[in-house]
Design an enzyme around this catalytic site. Structure first.
Site, PDB file in Angstrom:
ATOM      1  N   GLU A  46     -64.590   7.532  40.645  1.00 16.53           N
ATOM      2  CA  GLU A  46     -65.487   6.516  40.102  1.00 16.53           C
ATOM      3  C   GLU A  46     -64.716   5.586  39.153  1.00 16.53           C
ATOM      4  OE1 GLU A  46     -69.715   6.387  37.610  1.00 16.53           O
ATOM      5  OE2 GLU A  46     -68.400   8.130  37.423  1.00 16.53           O
ATOM      6  N   LYS A 112     -74.669   2.322  42.293  1.00 20.01           N
ATOM      7  CA  LYS A 112     -75.142   3.548  41.658  1.00 20.01           C
ATOM      8  C   LYS A 112     -76.587   3.396  41.188  1.00 20.01           C
ATOM      9  CE  LYS A 112     -73.611   6.744  37.977  1.00 20.01           C
ATOM     10  NZ  LYS A 112     -72.625   6.880  36.879  1.00 20.01           N
ATOM     11  N   CYS A 146     -71.305  10.067  40.979  1.00 17.89           N
ATOM     12  CA  CYS A 146     -71.365  10.872  39.761  1.00 17.89           C
ATOM     13  C   CYS A 146     -72.764  11.384  39.403  1.00 17.89           C
ATOM     14  CB  CYS A 146     -70.749  10.073  38.605  1.00 17.89           C
ATOM     15  SG  CYS A 146     -70.147  11.107  37.234  1.00 17.89           S
TER      16      CYS A 146
END
Length: 261
Positions: A46, A112, A146
């Site tokens: 990331e 995200k 994540c």
């Protein structure tokens, strides 16, 4: 379209130079160029050009910016797809955007959705509002970032994907959750599941110890044990084996039906 029964993946677990895209691109270029030539997908962590920073105002790039062009050239040179996330500025919004760059230059992307409120990510970045299903060499891939790992419904295998992929900056202090949740996602979705995490220490003092890993359809670790430092894990996935297990047990056929809002 080329269709592969096997998919060879390279998980690059690396330290990141804080807020220094030029140096990080240089470091990753060396690592990628040293890989064998038969890798299908190269996976980076990331925010691999900057570390997990909230300074989007001066580090964000455009979709035709330096890092995107660099990824396209490198993917073509290696004849491999490359994926990882960077900070993107689009329509006056900042996104933690995962890029999946095909060897031909085509780009799939995912923004995200679950922003990490503990670090104030939601104050800087805009959340994504849709999932992405990436088609590559006959494999259907769901790629997430994540904190998304903590939300199983978002990863729910309603599209019969073949590979679930997470890239992360997941700190050492909570690494046990990383291991458990990745294994759970593999089991509940009956899918190969890959987690690629960074190592090193960031500017806030958070330590990262990697633990990048690959689980199979039944939640068994099939990759070599990750070291605490920089490493590259190369592993080949076999779709026929996965489909045989899915067919034998049929667990996905019994999943609950509901709408996600």
């Amino acid at each position: 379209m080329n269709i592969n029964n096997t998919l060879k993946t390279a998980l690059i677990q690396s330290n990141l130079v804080w807020e220094n895209p030029t140096q990080n691109r240089s470091n990753f270029q060396q690592k990628i160029e040293n890989l064998p030539d038969n890798i299908d997908i190269i996976i980076l962590p990331e925010m691999f050009t900057t570390g997990f920073t909230m300074e989007a105002n001066y580090l964000a790039e455009k979709m035709d910016g330096i890092t995107v062009v660099w990824l396209q050239k490198l993917a073509a040179k290696k004849n491999s797809a490359i994926t990882g996330s960077i900070i993107i500025n689009e329509n006056n919004n900042y996104y933690n955007r995962l890029l999946f760059v095909h060897p031909c230059g085509k780009i799939d992307f995912y923004d995200k959705k679950h922003l990490f409120t503990l670090a104030g990510e939601h104050k800087v970045f805009s959340p994504g509002n849709k999932n992405a299903l990436i088609n590559f060499k006959g494999w259907k891939i769901r790629a997430l970032i994540c904190y998304d790992l903590r939300f199983p419904i978002w990863a729910r295998n309603t599209e019969n994907y073949d590979l679930l992929l997470y890239i992360a900056s997941w700190p050492k202090s909570r690494i046990e959750a990383w291991n458990i949740l990745l294994k759970a996602r593999a089991i509940e979705n009956m899918s190969y599941t890959i987690g690629v995490n960074r190592v090193g220490t960031d500017a806030y003092g958070y330590k990262y110890n990697g633990k990048s890993i690959v689980y199979n359809t039944l939640g068994t670790c099939i990759s070599k044990k990750s070291t605490k430092g920089e490493t590259c894990i190369i592993i080949e996935l076999n779709k026929e084996k996965q489909n045989n297990i899915r067919s034998k047990f049929g667990f996905l056929n019994d999943k609950d039906a509901f709408n996600f809002k």
